[in-house]
Design a protein around this motif. Structure first.
Motif, PDB file in Angstrom:
ATOM      1  N   ILE A  12       9.763  -4.464   5.209  1.00  0.00           N
ATOM      2  CA  ILE A  12       8.686  -4.800   6.148  1.00  0.00           C
ATOM      3  C   ILE A  12       8.497  -6.316   6.200  1.00  0.00           C
ATOM      4  CG2 ILE A  12       6.235  -4.542   6.683  1.00  0.00           C
ATOM      5  CD1 ILE A  12       6.443  -1.780   5.189  1.00  0.00           C
ATOM      6  N   ALA A  13       8.530  -6.954   5.038  1.00  0.00           N
ATOM      7  CA  ALA A  13       8.389  -8.408   4.981  1.00  0.00           C
ATOM      8  C   ALA A  13       9.491  -9.089   5.782  1.00  0.00           C
ATOM      9  CB  ALA A  13       8.407  -8.879   3.527  1.00  0.00           C
ATOM     10  N   GLU A  21       4.190 -10.109  -0.793  1.00  0.00           N
ATOM     11  CA  GLU A  21       2.780 -10.111  -1.213  1.00  0.00           C
ATOM     12  C   GLU A  21       1.873  -9.909  -0.005  1.00  0.00           C
ATOM     13  OE1 GLU A  21      -0.684  -9.943  -3.169  1.00  0.00           O
ATOM     14  OE2 GLU A  21       1.313  -9.755  -4.014  1.00  0.00           O
ATOM     15  N   ARG A  22       2.191 -10.556   1.100  1.00  0.00           N
ATOM     16  CA  ARG A  22       1.383 -10.375   2.312  1.00  0.00           C
ATOM     17  C   ARG A  22       1.485  -8.928   2.813  1.00  0.00           C
ATOM     18  NH1 ARG A  22      -3.062 -10.676   4.563  1.00  0.00           N
ATOM     19  NH2 ARG A  22      -3.071 -10.950   6.803  1.00  0.00           N
ATOM     20  N   SER A  27      -0.973  -3.647   3.554  1.00  0.00           N
ATOM     21  CA  SER A  27      -0.853  -2.201   3.318  1.00  0.00           C
ATOM     22  C   SER A  27      -2.133  -1.586   2.774  1.00  0.00           C
ATOM     23  CB  SER A  27       0.312  -1.906   2.369  1.00  0.00           C
ATOM     24  OG  SER A  27       0.006  -2.285   1.043  1.00  0.00           O
ATOM     25  N   HIS A  28      -3.051  -2.413   2.301  1.00  0.00           N
ATOM     26  CA  HIS A  28      -4.324  -1.905   1.788  1.00  0.00           C
ATOM     27  C   HIS A  28      -5.441  -1.975   2.835  1.00  0.00           C
ATOM     28  CE1 HIS A  28      -2.876  -1.215  -2.223  1.00  0.00           C
ATOM     29  NE2 HIS A  28      -2.297  -2.399  -2.206  1.00  0.00           N
ATOM     30  N   ARG A  29      -5.121  -2.460   4.011  1.00  0.00           N
ATOM     31  CA  ARG A  29      -6.110  -2.550   5.090  1.00  0.00           C
ATOM     32  C   ARG A  29      -6.207  -1.226   5.834  1.00  0.00           C
ATOM     33  NH1 ARG A  29      -5.707  -8.240   8.311  1.00  0.00           N
ATOM     34  NH2 ARG A  29      -6.494  -9.533   6.613  1.00  0.00           N
ATOM     35  N   ASP A  30      -7.400  -0.982   6.376  1.00  0.00           N
ATOM     36  CA  ASP A  30      -7.581   0.181   7.243  1.00  0.00           C
ATOM     37  C   ASP A  30      -6.638   0.050   8.431  1.00  0.00           C
ATOM     38  OD1 ASP A  30      -9.583   1.214   5.638  1.00  0.00           O
ATOM     39  OD2 ASP A  30     -11.213   0.366   6.831  1.00  0.00           O
TER      40      ASP A  30
END
Length: 65
Positions: A12-13, A21-22, A27-30
């Motif tokens: 994905i990066a 890291e980004r 991935s932890h965002r709604d």
């Protein structure tokens, strides 16, 4: 792209031109697709789900070439 293609945070990066890291942060965002699964500590996503997310949330990144 095959319907069953799976991507890691590294894939994905690379697709987005950002760091892993980004990707982890995103991935932890709604609204970010849920992982399709995990192998030990590595999460993976369906590439199609990620491309759909990119089209909706990062339209400037457009479809993969």
């Amino acid at each position: 792209m095959p319907d069953d293609e799976l991507w890691t945070t590294g894939d994905i990066a690379e697709r987005l031109g950002i760091t892993t890291e980004r990707v982890r942060q995103l991935s932890h965002r709604d609204g970010f697709p849920a992982p399709a699964g995990r192998a030990k500590h590595i999460r993976y996503w369906r590439a199609r789900d990620i491309e759909d997310w990119i089209e909706k949330n990062r339209p400037d990144q457009g479809a993969a070439t």
